[in-house]
Design an enzyme around this catalytic site. Structure first.
Site, PDB file in Angstrom:
ATOM      1  NE  ARG A  95      -5.357   5.348 -11.931  1.00  0.00           N
ATOM      2  CZ  ARG A  95      -4.985   6.532 -12.404  1.00  0.00           C
ATOM      3  NH1 ARG A  95      -4.518   6.644 -13.640  1.00  0.00           N
ATOM      4  NH2 ARG A  95      -5.067   7.614 -11.650  1.00  0.00           N
TER       5      ARG A  95
ATOM      6  CE1 TYR B 171     -10.818   6.204  -8.522  1.00  0.00           C
ATOM      7  CE2 TYR B 171      -9.020   5.151  -9.686  1.00  0.00           C
ATOM      8  CZ  TYR B 171      -9.912   5.171  -8.648  1.00  0.00           C
ATOM      9  OH  TYR B 171      -9.909   4.147  -7.726  1.00  0.00           O
TER      10      TYR B 171
ATOM     11  CB  CYS C  83     -20.134  -3.590 -25.799  1.00  0.00           C
ATOM     12  SG  CYS C  83     -19.773  -4.734 -27.141  1.00  0.00           S
TER      13      CYS C  83
ATOM     14  N   PRO D 193       4.879   4.416  -0.395  1.00  0.00           N
ATOM     15  CG  PRO D 193       7.088   4.592  -1.137  1.00  0.00           C
ATOM     16  CD  PRO D 193       6.258   4.430   0.111  1.00  0.00           C
TER      17      PRO D 193
END
Length: 476
Positions: A369, A373, A400, A322
């Site tokens: 992220r 994703y 930008c 984990p």
């Protein structure tokens, strides 16, 4: 509180808040709260943190990190105590790693999984013994493999047949034995983004477990057992990241245990270890429902117990990895709002609807992220409370790029404006770790908070840092 209504632009999972100032405790570290008008962590106000350290800023609760680490350690040890004496918990360093966090990992009785020479360097600086380290990676260099051997790593997770041959040669040249686990792809399709689902066949990681009698996994076992410089410990898999369902983990465990039984039947040995990976999800938005460590551990122990009994197989020593589930919710990002505007968005068959844009002083350079994703996040007005109507908002970065979005959809008070502090929870994993200097923006500092005190554990970059690697012109 002014009365408003849900926006037709909002995604189905986003509910309209009864109280826009209320925190959803599932998304935050345990010691985050509101005292008076401000967001606090371990009693410290975000205004004080911003004044002392500036923004953008990663704020990590050390107590929350340690508590989550212990919960995985204790839950899995208890669930597997009667099966294999306990579990080795490897913190996945790729989620977030610095020297101080490596110390926390070791102090809480966890081991550390690395995937580069740089992450090994952090482990060395923190004084973690080699036997408590692992090294992953699909394309390790000879230098990285050599360092792992010189440190006598507890495990090197081999990803391919060519890597196995290189590692065996490097170990033989040193007249030592490499501790090896083989990363297998068991063909389990996890319910997650395709880029973070890692156990199906059509991707770069691991040795295929396809049952054709001569699979890459089968060949790798035979090759490893044939090398005197290789100590084959067992096998490893990782089915992906940000997973809530248990079925994928359970199916992968069954398939790997069946493979270990095939190794026993073919070679007459029972490999002593099995790593079931990680990928346990955390709550980023209100509909995310992560499973408690004890529930995960109990389910996995039941599968391992029953499958080993069916196969007549001795239970191997289990390990898990984990990372996000330990550090993710322990951390929030703190930003200062700048430019704001409201735009009108066309809605099919209806009048246009407003969307509020709130720009902050960070963005895709400290949290890529959402761009990589399509990840969803939440946000809260942190430096004050507000009685204004909640309006559908989009928190965007300073870069930008039109795709520079930090939080795609969130209800914030209509009066959110320049100078307000915004906090985005759940940014401990893969945010600072993936950060960049896009647009030559310096990476933010990381502050650890414990017992009402805050201290830097990673300083923020300066313009001198940005320029340090540039080679100036020379004059003849």
């Amino acid at each position: 509180m002014s009365v408003g209504k849900a926006s037709p632009l909002a995604p189905g999972w986003l509910s309209y808040p009864d109280d826009v100032n209320r925190l959803n405790s599932d998304l935050w570290a345990r010691d985050v709260d509101r005292h008076g008008d401000e967001l606090t962590i371990s009693g410290l106000s975000v205004s004080d943190l911003a004044e002392q350290f500036g923004t953008p800023l990663f704020v990590v609760s050390e107590d929350d990190f340690r508590t989550r680490a212990r919960s995985f350690r204790d839950a899995f040890n208890a669930a597997f105590a009667d099966l294999c004496g306990g579990v080795d918990v490897y913190y996945a360093g790729k989620s977030f790693l610095c020297t101080e966090v490596a110390h926390w990992v070791a102090e809480e009785g966890l081991r550390l999984d690395t995937c580069s020479g740089g992450e090994l360097a952090i482990a060395m600086r923190a004084g973690i013994p080699g036997e408590h380290l692992g090294l992953h990676g699909n394309n390790k260099s000879d230098a990285e493999l050599g360092r792992a051997l010189d440190l006598n790593l507890g495990r090197i997770v081999v990803d391919s047949l060519p890597e196995l041959e290189r590692l065996a040669a490097l170990a033989a040249a040193r007249r030592i034995t490499a501790n090896v686990m083989l990363r297998l792809t068991p063909g389990v399709h996890a319910s997650t983004h395709e880029f973070i689902a890692t156990a199906h066949e059509d991707q770069k990681f691991g040795l295929s477990l396809a049952d054709d009698g001569a699979s890459p996994a089968t060949q790798a076992v035979a090759a490893a057992l044939n090398h005197q410089s290789v100590n084959l410990l067992g096998v490893h898999c990782h089915i992906g990241s940000q997973i809530f369902e248990s079925e994928g983990f359970e199916l992968a465990a069954r398939r790997l245990l069946a493979f270990l039984a095939q190794v026993r039947d073919r070679h007459g040995i029972e490999l002593p270890e099995l790593d079931l990976g990680g990928g346990y999800g955390i709550a980023y938005i209100e509909t995310d429902k992560p499973r408690p460590p004890a529930e995960i551990a109990a389910a996995m122990a039941d599968v391992v117990r029953s499958t080993c009994a069916e196969l007549g197989l001795r239970v191997p020593r289990i390990s898990i990895e984990p990372g996000r589930a330990i550090v993710g919710s322990s951390t929030f990002s703190l930003y200062t709002a700048g430019t704001t505007k409201t735009v009108q968005v066309d809605v099919d068959g209806a009048a246009t609807q407003p969307r509020r844009y709130v720009s902050v002083d960070g963005g895709m350079s400290d949290n890529p992220r959402p761009v990589l994703y399509d990840a969803d996040y939440s946000a809260a007005l942190a430096s004050r409370t507000s009685a204004a109507t909640p309006v559908l908002s989009r928190v965007v970065g300073r870069h930008c790029e039109s795709g520079d979005i930090v939080v795609r959809d969130v209800y914030l008070p209509e009066d959110t404006d320049a100078g307000d502090l915004l906090a985005v929870p759940g940014t401990g994993a893969y945010c600072w770790a993936l950060s960049s200097n896009y647009n030559w923006v310096a990476r933010p500092p990381v502050v650890a908070v414990r017992d009402g005190r805050a201290r830097l554990i990673v300083r923020g970059e300066t313009e001198d840092d940005l320029l340090a690697r540039d080679i100036p012109r020379t004059t003849n």
